[in-house]
Design a protein around this motif. Structure first.
Motif, PDB file in Angstrom:
ATOM      1  N   GLY A  68      18.491  58.424 -48.187  1.00 50.42           N
ATOM      2  CA  GLY A  68      19.742  57.866 -48.687  1.00 50.42           C
ATOM      3  C   GLY A  68      19.681  57.335 -50.105  1.00 50.42           C
ATOM      4  O   GLY A  68      18.619  56.979 -50.614  1.00 50.42           O
ATOM      5  N   SER A  69      20.845  57.289 -50.720  1.00 45.72           N
ATOM      6  CA  SER A  69      21.019  56.682 -52.046  1.00 45.72           C
ATOM      7  C   SER A  69      22.151  55.670 -51.904  1.00 45.72           C
ATOM      8  O   SER A  69      23.324  56.056 -51.864  1.00 45.72           O
ATOM      9  N   PRO A  70      21.836  54.380 -51.802  1.00 43.90           N
ATOM     10  CA  PRO A  70      22.856  53.369 -51.527  1.00 43.90           C
ATOM     11  C   PRO A  70      24.020  53.334 -52.510  1.00 43.90           C
ATOM     12  O   PRO A  70      25.131  53.016 -52.132  1.00 43.90           O
ATOM     13  N   VAL A  71      23.771  53.659 -53.764  1.00 43.40           N
ATOM     14  CA  VAL A  71      24.843  53.550 -54.758  1.00 43.40           C
ATOM     15  C   VAL A  71      25.611  54.850 -54.958  1.00 43.40           C
ATOM     16  O   VAL A  71      26.695  54.840 -55.531  1.00 43.40           O
ATOM     17  N   TYR A  72      25.060  55.966 -54.499  1.00 44.08           N
ATOM     18  CA  TYR A  72      25.657  57.251 -54.850  1.00 44.08           C
ATOM     19  C   TYR A  72      27.107  57.400 -54.378  1.00 44.08           C
ATOM     20  O   TYR A  72      27.990  57.740 -55.157  1.00 44.08           O
ATOM     21  N   GLY A  73      27.343  57.163 -53.105  1.00 36.66           N
ATOM     22  CA  GLY A  73      28.690  57.363 -52.561  1.00 36.66           C
ATOM     23  C   GLY A  73      29.730  56.517 -53.262  1.00 36.66           C
ATOM     24  O   GLY A  73      30.810  57.002 -53.629  1.00 36.66           O
ATOM     25  N   PHE A  74      29.406  55.246 -53.471  1.00 42.50           N
ATOM     26  CA  PHE A  74      30.367  54.355 -54.114  1.00 42.50           C
ATOM     27  C   PHE A  74      30.605  54.747 -55.565  1.00 42.50           C
ATOM     28  O   PHE A  74      31.734  54.844 -56.021  1.00 42.50           O
ATOM     29  N   LEU A  75      29.515  55.002 -56.297  1.00 48.68           N
ATOM     30  CA  LEU A  75      29.662  55.301 -57.718  1.00 48.68           C
ATOM     31  C   LEU A  75      30.285  56.676 -57.953  1.00 48.68           C
ATOM     32  O   LEU A  75      31.059  56.862 -58.894  1.00 48.68           O
ATOM     33  N   ALA A  76      29.947  57.643 -57.108  1.00 50.00           N
ATOM     34  CA  ALA A  76      30.465  58.997 -57.306  1.00 50.00           C
ATOM     35  C   ALA A  76      31.897  59.156 -56.800  1.00 50.00           C
ATOM     36  O   ALA A  76      32.696  59.862 -57.413  1.00 50.00           O
ATOM     37  N   PHE A  77      32.218  58.497 -55.683  1.00 47.86           N
ATOM     38  CA  PHE A  77      33.517  58.730 -55.053  1.00 47.86           C
ATOM     39  C   PHE A  77      34.381  57.486 -54.888  1.00 47.86           C
ATOM     40  O   PHE A  77      35.578  57.588 -54.685  1.00 47.86           O
ATOM     41  N   VAL A  88      31.268  55.507 -67.014  1.00 54.99           N
ATOM     42  CA  VAL A  88      30.033  54.718 -67.059  1.00 54.99           C
ATOM     43  C   VAL A  88      29.449  54.591 -65.663  1.00 54.99           C
ATOM     44  O   VAL A  88      28.252  54.845 -65.438  1.00 54.99           O
ATOM     45  N   PHE A  89      30.291  54.221 -64.696  1.00 56.89           N
ATOM     46  CA  PHE A  89      29.808  54.038 -63.326  1.00 56.89           C
ATOM     47  C   PHE A  89      29.411  55.369 -62.698  1.00 56.89           C
ATOM     48  O   PHE A  89      28.391  55.465 -62.016  1.00 56.89           O
ATOM     49  N   GLN A  90      30.198  56.412 -62.932  1.00 54.28           N
ATOM     50  CA  GLN A  90      29.886  57.700 -62.331  1.00 54.28           C
ATOM     51  C   GLN A  90      28.618  58.304 -62.918  1.00 54.28           C
ATOM     52  O   GLN A  90      27.900  59.030 -62.233  1.00 54.28           O
ATOM     53  N   ASP A  91      28.304  57.979 -64.155  1.00 57.38           N
ATOM     54  CA  ASP A  91      27.050  58.445 -64.760  1.00 57.38           C
ATOM     55  C   ASP A  91      25.828  57.794 -64.106  1.00 57.38           C
ATOM     56  O   ASP A  91      24.725  58.342 -64.165  1.00 57.38           O
ATOM     57  N   MET A 136      31.511  45.673 -59.409  1.00 62.98           N
ATOM     58  CA  MET A 136      32.172  46.492 -58.386  1.00 62.98           C
ATOM     59  C   MET A 136      33.690  46.442 -58.562  1.00 62.98           C
ATOM     60  O   MET A 136      34.379  47.458 -58.402  1.00 62.98           O
ATOM     61  N   TYR A 137      34.199  45.277 -58.934  1.00 65.36           N
ATOM     62  CA  TYR A 137      35.630  45.133 -59.210  1.00 65.36           C
ATOM     63  C   TYR A 137      36.042  46.036 -60.371  1.00 65.36           C
ATOM     64  O   TYR A 137      37.064  46.716 -60.310  1.00 65.36           O
ATOM     65  N   LEU A 138      35.233  46.050 -61.427  1.00 67.96           N
ATOM     66  CA  LEU A 138      35.541  46.916 -62.578  1.00 67.96           C
ATOM     67  C   LEU A 138      35.491  48.382 -62.181  1.00 67.96           C
ATOM     68  O   LEU A 138      36.274  49.197 -62.685  1.00 67.96           O
ATOM     69  N   ALA A 139      34.563  48.739 -61.287  1.00 65.92           N
ATOM     70  CA  ALA A 139      34.469  50.133 -60.842  1.00 65.92           C
ATOM     71  C   ALA A 139      35.703  50.538 -60.045  1.00 65.92           C
ATOM     72  O   ALA A 139      36.218  51.644 -60.202  1.00 65.92           O
ATOM     73  N   ILE A 140      36.196  49.627 -59.217  1.00 67.14           N
ATOM     74  CA  ILE A 140      37.385  49.920 -58.404  1.00 67.14           C
ATOM     75  C   ILE A 140      38.656  49.890 -59.243  1.00 67.14           C
ATOM     76  O   ILE A 140      39.604  50.623 -58.978  1.00 67.14           O
ATOM     77  N   ALA A 141      38.674  49.040 -60.271  1.00 67.73           N
ATOM     78  CA  ALA A 141      39.826  48.907 -61.176  1.00 67.73           C
ATOM     79  C   ALA A 141      41.154  48.900 -60.410  1.00 67.73           C
ATOM     80  O   ALA A 141      41.963  49.813 -60.541  1.00 67.73           O
ATOM     81  N   PRO A 142      41.403  47.854 -59.602  1.00 65.91           N
ATOM     82  CA  PRO A 142      42.597  47.867 -58.741  1.00 65.91           C
ATOM     83  C   PRO A 142      43.922  47.891 -59.498  1.00 65.91           C
ATOM     84  O   PRO A 142      44.951  48.239 -58.928  1.00 65.91           O
ATOM     85  N   TRP A 143      43.906  47.538 -60.754  1.00 66.44           N
ATOM     86  CA  TRP A 143      45.137  47.524 -61.548  1.00 66.44           C
ATOM     87  C   TRP A 143      45.581  48.935 -61.962  1.00 66.44           C
ATOM     88  O   TRP A 143      46.709  49.141 -62.358  1.00 66.44           O
ATOM     89  N   GLN A 144      44.675  49.899 -61.853  1.00 66.70           N
ATOM     90  CA  GLN A 144      44.955  51.248 -62.342  1.00 66.70           C
ATOM     91  C   GLN A 144      45.301  52.190 -61.184  1.00 66.70           C
ATOM     92  O   GLN A 144      44.479  52.427 -60.312  1.00 66.70           O
ATOM     93  N   LYS A 145      46.511  52.721 -61.173  1.00 69.70           N
ATOM     94  CA  LYS A 145      46.900  53.695 -60.150  1.00 69.70           C
ATOM     95  C   LYS A 145      46.250  55.038 -60.462  1.00 69.70           C
ATOM     96  O   LYS A 145      45.963  55.352 -61.616  1.00 69.70           O
ATOM     97  N   PHE A 146      46.008  55.826 -59.416  1.00 69.06           N
ATOM     98  CA  PHE A 146      45.480  57.173 -59.610  1.00 69.06           C
ATOM     99  C   PHE A 146      46.006  58.077 -58.511  1.00 69.06           C
ATOM    100  O   PHE A 146      46.560  57.618 -57.518  1.00 69.06           O
TER     101      PHE A 146
END
Length: 197
Positions: A68-77, A88-91, A136-146
């Motif tokens: 396993g890679s604990p950060v991969y799923g969160f950072l990639a998806f 930055v996070f996806q890299d 983690m908050y910056l990675a999720i960026a809840p203010w930004q719709k997608f």
């Protein structure tokens, strides 16, 4: 000399006073600290050993020796693709279990979990965990719709989410010396230098 000794004694007297004065509030502060600490500790245990909750056994990290890679799923998806720091996070996402991001993340979870549960090293644990939560908050960026497959995705609240709430509560518990209540904080304060408290 003598003036410095008096100043140090005065500072120790001030910090030895309880910031939380009622027994019920002290117990609640201690319980809150332990519960938040267990959130971090459980995340470490589940990701490391693959306990079958958020992480299956075949995806266990096992201190870098598992699959396993604990950060991969969160950072990639899990990162918001429209967030300002998405690239930055996806890299940082890597499926290599020994990637430095995995080690950093897992050691942060373990350290925060153990120290908060025990009530020791509160400054480092609370500030470190708060920084992790803010990233983690910056990675999720809840203010930004997608948009995903033509469906617009939004958060429940564009500014405040559980990462921010946890971080603020942790900082409160730190300044309230919550490690003293239902924890080893008083002993720790007498034992180690002030910078390590």
């Amino acid at each position: 000399g003598e003036v410095e000794t008096v100043a140090i004694d005065t500072a120790l007297e001030q910090t030895s006073e309880d910031r939380i004065t009622t027994k019920a509030a002290q117990n609640l502060a201690g319980v809150s600290r332990i519960l938040i600490g267990f959130v971090f500790l459980w995340a470490f245990l589940d990701k490391n050993f693959g306990l079958g909750y958020a992480t299956n056994s075949d995806s266990a990290w096992q201190f870098g020796t598992g699959e396993g890679s604990p950060v991969y799923g969160f950072l990639a998806f899990g990162t918001n693709p429209e967030g300002p720091f998405a690239s930055v996070f996806q890299d940082l996402a890597s499926q290599d279990p020994n990637n430095w991001a995995n080690w950093g993340f897992m050691l942060a979870l373990l350290g925060a979990g153990v120290f908060l549960c025990l009530g020791i090293v509160m400054r480092i644990a609370a500030i470190g965990a708060s920084v992790l939560l803010f990233l983690m908050y910056l990675a999720i960026a809840p203010w930004q719709k997608f948009t995903v497959e033509g469906v617009e995705q939004t958060s429940n609240n564009p500014l405040i989410d559980d990462h921010i709430i946890y971080a603020v509560v942790l900082l409160f518990l730190m300044v309230a010396y919550a490690g003293r209540y239902l924890g080893l904080g008083r002993w720790w304060e007498r034992t180690v230098p002030s910078w390590l408290q």
